[in-house]
Enzyme design. Structure first.
Site, short mmCIF file in Angstrom:
data_model
loop_
_atom_site.label_atom_id
_atom_site.label_comp_id
_atom_site.label_asym_id
_atom_site.label_seq_id
_atom_site.Cartn_x
_atom_site.Cartn_y
_atom_site.Cartn_z
N CYS A 2 2.99 -6.97 3.06
CA CYS A 2 2.84 -5.64 2.47
C CYS A 2 1.51 -5.52 1.75
O CYS A 2 0.85 -6.51 1.44
CB CYS A 2 3.98 -5.37 1.50
N ARG A 27 -1.46 -3.55 6.67
CA ARG A 27 -0.60 -4.66 6.25
C ARG A 27 0.88 -4.30 6.34
O ARG A 27 1.75 -5.17 6.18
CB ARG A 27 -0.93 -5.06 4.81
N TRP A 74 5.85 -3.58 4.81
CA TRP A 74 6.33 -4.13 6.08
C TRP A 74 7.68 -4.76 5.77
O TRP A 74 7.77 -5.71 5.00
CB TRP A 74 5.35 -5.17 6.61
N ASN A 98 4.89 -8.18 -2.84
CA ASN A 98 4.62 -8.67 -1.49
C ASN A 98 5.12 -10.10 -1.43
O ASN A 98 4.80 -10.91 -2.29
CB ASN A 98 3.11 -8.61 -1.21
N GLY A 99 5.91 -10.44 -0.42
CA GLY A 99 6.44 -11.79 -0.29
C GLY A 99 7.94 -11.79 -0.08
O GLY A 99 8.53 -10.76 0.29
N GLU A 479 -4.19 -14.61 25.71
CA GLU A 479 -4.68 -13.63 24.75
C GLU A 479 -4.76 -12.23 25.35
O GLU A 479 -4.42 -11.24 24.70
CB GLU A 479 -6.05 -14.07 24.23
N LYS A 483 -2.80 -8.97 23.88
CA LYS A 483 -3.45 -7.72 23.49
C LYS A 483 -2.75 -6.52 24.12
O LYS A 483 -2.51 -5.52 23.46
CB LYS A 483 -4.93 -7.73 23.92
N GLU A 486 0.97 -6.04 22.61
CA GLU A 486 1.13 -5.68 21.21
C GLU A 486 0.69 -4.26 20.90
O GLU A 486 1.19 -3.66 19.95
CB GLU A 486 0.45 -6.69 20.28
N HIS A 502 5.33 -22.20 40.62
CA HIS A 502 6.50 -22.86 40.05
C HIS A 502 7.47 -21.88 39.39
O HIS A 502 8.29 -22.27 38.57
CB HIS A 502 6.06 -23.92 39.03
N LYS A 601 -0.90 -6.88 9.79
CA LYS A 601 -2.12 -7.64 10.00
C LYS A 601 -2.03 -9.06 9.45
O LYS A 601 -2.37 -10.02 10.12
CB LYS A 601 -3.28 -6.91 9.34
#
Length: 606
Positions: A2, A27, A74, A98-99, A479, A483, A486, A502, A601
Site C-alpha cells: 500500500c 502501490r 492493495w 502498510n504491511g 519475461e 509482460k 500481466e 515434451h 508495484k
C-alpha cells in the site's frame, strides 16, 4: 504494498495528500482515503476503487486542513470496500498502515473481549484500537504508538493522528519503507520517494525499528524504546517531472521510451571504454574466495537473474544458481562463507527478497544487491549495492528497471571475470565496447514502435500465446509472456524452445500465436527447426530476428528486427519489442496498462 503519505505544515494538507497519493497509486488501488485535523477534530474521507473516486468524494464534501494522513490500498486482509479502506478512525485516533499484522486475530479477540467493536475486516483496525486505548489512559500519541508496535508481530509502516495532539503525526516502520521529507516549516512522510518530490528533495530514510514524530518542520526520530537516533538527510536527485507522464499516454509507454537513457545512466561512470576497466566504488568482496554464486529475485527480477546465470558462468566460470526468493529460505540451501549472494529488487522493499537475504547472511554468505531505489531496505541489508539509476518506475509492469538490471548483471560479470582472471584485457574491452553501443540500438527499436503497434492489431483478439527462446534468451521468453499476461490479461506462457516437443506443442493450432526469439546465435539453427514445427501445426509465428535475416523471417507470419550485438547483450534488445507489443495489445484490449488488476508495484508482503 500500500501507499501511505502524511503532511503537516503551512500548505493545504488535502492537496498535498491527494498529490502524494496520486504518485503512490501504483502501490495499490483497491481503495483510498485521507484523515485530516479540522481544529481539534479528525475528519475522514474514504472511497472504494481508484484515487479519482476519493477526489470526487472530497469535491462533494470539501475539506481543508494543515495536517493529515492518507492511504491507497492493495488489499491483504479484507475485501476492497469503504469499511476496509484506510484510514481507520477509533475514538479520536486515525491510523494508516502498510504491511501485515500476523497476530491480529489474537489481539482482536482480546480487544473484543474487553468491549471493543470493530467496523472492518482488516488487520490494521487493531492498531487504531490499541493506540486509542493507550491515549485514553493518559499516554502521549508517541508513547501510545510505541506501546502498540511492541505488541504486534509482522511488518508495518504506519502513521497515526490523535485529536489530543493536533498538528502532530507519529510514524513507525518495521520491514516496510518510510521516508521523511523535510522542508521549510513543513514535513511530508511517505512510503516512497515520488510522493515527497513536490514538497522537498531533502529526505531522511527511516530504518527498521525507527519511530518519527513530526510537527511542522520539526522532526524527532527515536527507536522503539524511545532513545533518540540520528538519521542524516539525503538529497534526492530525481526531479518531480521524472515521476510524471511527460506527455505519454501511460507511464509504461514513457518508461519503455526512457530505456536508452536508463541503460546509459546505469553504466555511465562505471566503465572506461578505452581500457575496458570497470569501476565499482566500495566493492570489497574477496572474489577469489567465492566458490558459488546465488542470484535471488522475484517476478521480472527473477527473469533478469536467470539471464545473469548464463553470463556469470561463462565470464567467471563460477557455478551460479538462481532462486526464487520466496522459495530460497524454505529449502535449507547450501550456503557458506564461500558463497556470494546477489539479490535483485527494483524497489529494494520486496519482502521475499529481504527475507532470503537475511537467511543468506545468517548462513555466512557475502551479500550484494542490484537495486533502483537508494536507501531502500535492501541496500541497507547488503554489503554493497549496484544502483541501476533507472529513475522512478511507476508502471506496475517493469520495463526500464528490467533492462537496467540486465545491464548491471552484465557489468558485474565482466568485473568479476576481469578481477579473478577469467577474462583478459582484450576480451574485456570488446565486452565494454559492445555495451556502450546498446542505448543507440535500443533507440532504433523504439523507432519501429508504429510498425509493432500495427502488428498488435492482428493479434490482440487471441486468448492464448506461447513465447519460445533458447539459451540466454529463454528467460526473455518468460519475461515476454509475463509482460503480456500481466497487463492484457491474455494467457501467455514462456518455454525453452527445445521443450516444446515434451508437451506444450500439443497446444499449437491456428488459435495459438507463438512468439519466437530467433537472433543469430549458437542455437539459431535449432530455433529455425522449432519454428517449422509450429508452422506444421498451423500456428502463427511472430519472430524477433536480427536485421537482414531472411531465413527466420521467411518462416514467420510477422517479424520484428533488432540490431546485431553480442549474444550476452541480445536479451536487452529483445526485451524492448516484447514490451512494446504487450503494451499495444493491452491498450487495444482496453485494460488499465499502468495499474493492472490485482497487482501492485512494490510487493512488501510475503
Amino acid at each position: 504494498m500500500c501507499g501511505i503519505v502524511g503532511y503537516t505544515g503551512t500548505r493545504d494538507a488535502v492537496d498535498v495528500l491527494l498529490g502524494g497519493l496520486k504518485k503512490l497509486e501504483y502501490r495499490g488501488y483497491d481503495s483510498a482515503g485521507i484523515a485530516v485535523m479540522k481544529g481539534s477534530d479528525i475528519e475522514l474521507r474514504r472511497s472504494v476503487g481508484k484515487l479519482n473516486n476519493l477526489t470526487m468524494e472530497i469535491l462533494k464534501r470539501p475539506l481543508s486542513a494543515h495536517t493529515g494522513i492518507g492511504h491507497t490500498r492493495w488489499a491483504t486482509h479484507g475485501r476492497p470496500s469503504e469499511q476496509n479502506a484506510h484510514p481507520h478512525l477509533e475514538g479520536g485516533v486515525a491510523v494508516v498502515h502498510n504491511g501485515i499484522i500476523e497476530n491480529y486475530l489474537i489481539l482482536k479477540d482480546e480487544l473484543k473481549a474487553s468491549g471493543a467493536e470493530f467496523k472492518s475486516e482488516t488487520d490494521t483496525e487493531i492498531l487504531s484500537h490499541l493506540i486509542q486505548r493507550a491515549t485514553a489512559e493518559g499516554m502521549s500519541l508517541a508513547e501510545a504508538v510505541r506501546s502498540a508496535v511492541k505488541r504486534i508481530k509482522g511488518t508495518f509502516a504506519l502513521l497515526a493522528l490523535s485529536e489530543k495532539e493536533p498538528g502532530t503525526i507519529i510514524g513507525a516502520r518495521l520491514e516496510c519503507p518510510m521516508i521523511v521529507g523535510v522542508g521549510e516549516n513543513e514535513t511530508i512522510i511517505s512510503s516512497d520517494i515520488p510522493a515527497i518530490l513536490d514538497v522537498t528533495r531533502s529526505a531522511v530514510f527511516l530504518h527498521d525499528g525507527d519511530m518519527v514524530s513530526i510537527t511542522g518542520g520539526e522532526v524527532e526520530i527515536t527507536d522503539f524504546e524511545g532513545n533518540i537516533v540520528e538519521r542524516k538527510p539525503t538529497n534526492i536527485n530525481w526531479s518531480p517531472v521524472m515521476a510524471e507522464k511527460g506527455g505519454y499516454r501511460h507511464f509504461m509507454l514513457k518508461e519503455i521510451n526512457e530505456q536508452p537513457r536508463a541503460v546509459t545512466d546505469t553504466f555511465r561512470g562505471q566503465v572506461a571504454e578505452e581500457t575496458g576497466e570497470v569501476f565499482f566504488d566500495g566493492f570489497d568482496v574477496d572474489l577469489d574466495s567465492v566458490q558459488r554464486i546465488y542470484i535471488l529475485a522475484c517476478g521480472t527480477s527473477w527473469h533478469a537473474a536467470l539471464t545473469g546465470k548464463y553470463i556469470f558462468e561463462e565470464f567467471c566460470r563460477i557455478p551460479t544458481e538462481v532462486d526464487l526468493a520466496s522459495e530460497f529460505r524454505y529449502r535449507n540451501p547450501l550456503v557458506s562463507d564461500s558463497t556470494l549472494v546477489i539479490a535483485i529488487s527494483q524497489s529494494g522493499e520486496t519482502a521475499d527478497t529481504l527475507a532470503a537475504v537475511k537467511e543468506a547472511k545468517r548462513k555466512g554468505a557475502s551479500v550484494i544487491s542490484i537495486c533502483n531505489v537508494m536507501e531502500s531496505s535492501l541496500t541497507r541489508e547488503t554489503d554493497w549495492t549496484f544502483m541501476t539509476h533507472a529513475g522512478p518506475e511507476i508502471g506496475v509492469a517493469s520495463t526500464k528497471a528490467f533492462t537496467t538490471q540486465l545491464t548491471a548483471l552484465y557489468l558485474l560479470a565482466v568485473f568479476f571475470g576481469r578481477t579473478i582472471g577469467t577474462l583478459d584485457e582484450e576480451r574485456t574491452k570488446e565486452l565494454i565496447h559492445e555495451l556502450v553501443k546498446i542505448p543507440k540500438k535500443i533507440e532504433t527499436i523504439l523507432d519501429s514502435a508504429d510498425y509493432i503497434e500495427a502488428m498488435a492489431r492482428r493479434y490482440f483478439h487471441f486468448r492464448d500465446f506461447i513465447y519460445i527462446g533458447r539459451g540466454i534468451n529463454f528467460p526473455i521468453a518468460l519475461e515476454g509472456a509475463l509482460k503480456l499476461k500481466e497487463i492484457s490479461y491474455i494467457h501467455a506462457e514462456g518455454y525453452a524452445a527445445g521443450e516444446m516437443k515434451h508437451g506444450p506443442i500439443a497446444l499449437i493450432d491456428e488459435e495459438m500465436p507463438v512468439v519466437a526469439l530467433a537472433p543469430k546465435d549458437a542455437t539459431y539453427a535449432k530455433m529455425l527447426g522449432n519454428m517449422e514445427e509450429v508452422h506444421a501445426r498451423l500456428g502463427s509465428i511472430i519472430a524477433i530476428v536480427n536485421e537482414g535475416d531472411t531465413e527466420a523471417s521467411s518462416r514467420a507470419d510477422d517479424f520484428i528486427t533488432i540490431p546485431e550485438t553480442s549474444v550476452h547483450l541480445t536479451p536487452i534488445l529483445i526485451s524492448v519489442p516484447l514490451q512494446i507489443l504487450a503494451y499495444h495489445i493491452a491498450v487495444m484490449k482496453g485494460t488499465d496498462v499502468d495499474q493492472p488488476r490485482n497487482l501492485a508495484k512494490s510487493v512488501t508482503v510475503e
